[in-house]
Write a protein that holds these residues in place. Structure first.
Motif: not given
Length: 168
Positions: A6, A8, A33, A35
């Motif tokens: 992830s 971020i 991912e 974000n």
């Protein structure tokens, strides 16, 4: 395809730095991912993200932050997953962010790469995951081998550059 890493960032203004991690993970065929979460503007969302990341199959978190750079530490406080902090150049050439990320209290580690070092953060994440994934370890080995070839080629090209007082 479920994400293993992830990425971020505190805001989308950090994307030009953090996309280097995206590109490396893509090259290594690691699902990820991306974000934007803010330790200061969306603290509840950050905590929820960190608490649930492991259950969602995330293995490593890369968190980029500038200035106060609280995001990596806040995430690390709410998960047992490895967190890699990327200090992002802003005020004080990123030194403020770097110091904020590396000065974590005992028990809440955040691995930290250099200022704007998102690519190295991704490589470190891949190295961690490659310990238990032979195919990923092989892709990483090829990647690192290509780094060597790139430098050897650069030296060959430099050998062709001529100056009156150049001796090699």
């Amino acid at each position: 395809m479920k994400p293993l890493v992830s990425i971020i960032m505190g805001s989308t203004s950090d994307l030009p730095v953090m996309e280097k991690a995206c590109k490396l993970l893509d090259e290594m065929q690691v699902p990820f991912e991306v974000n934007a979460l803010s330790a200061h503007r969306t603290p509840d969302a950050v905590e929820e993200f960190a608490r649930t990341a492991k259950d969602r199959g995330i293995k490593v978190i890369i968190a980029g932050a500038g200035m106060a750079a609280a995001l990596p530490g806040v995430i690390a406080a709410s998960t047992t997953l490895p967190v890699i902090g990327v200090p992002i150049k802003g005020m004080l050439d990123g030194l403020d962010a770097m110091l904020s990320i590396i000065q974590m209290p005992p028990g809440i580690p955040v691995a930290t790469v250099g200022v704007n070092g998102a690519q190295n953060a991704a490589i470190l994440a891949v190295e961690m995951m490659a310990l238990g994934d032979a195919a990923l370890a092989q892709r990483l080995e090829v990647y690192k081998g290509n780094l060597k070839i790139k430098i050897e080629k650069a030296n060959e090209e430099l050998a062709e550059v001529k100056y009156q007082y150049k001796t090699n």
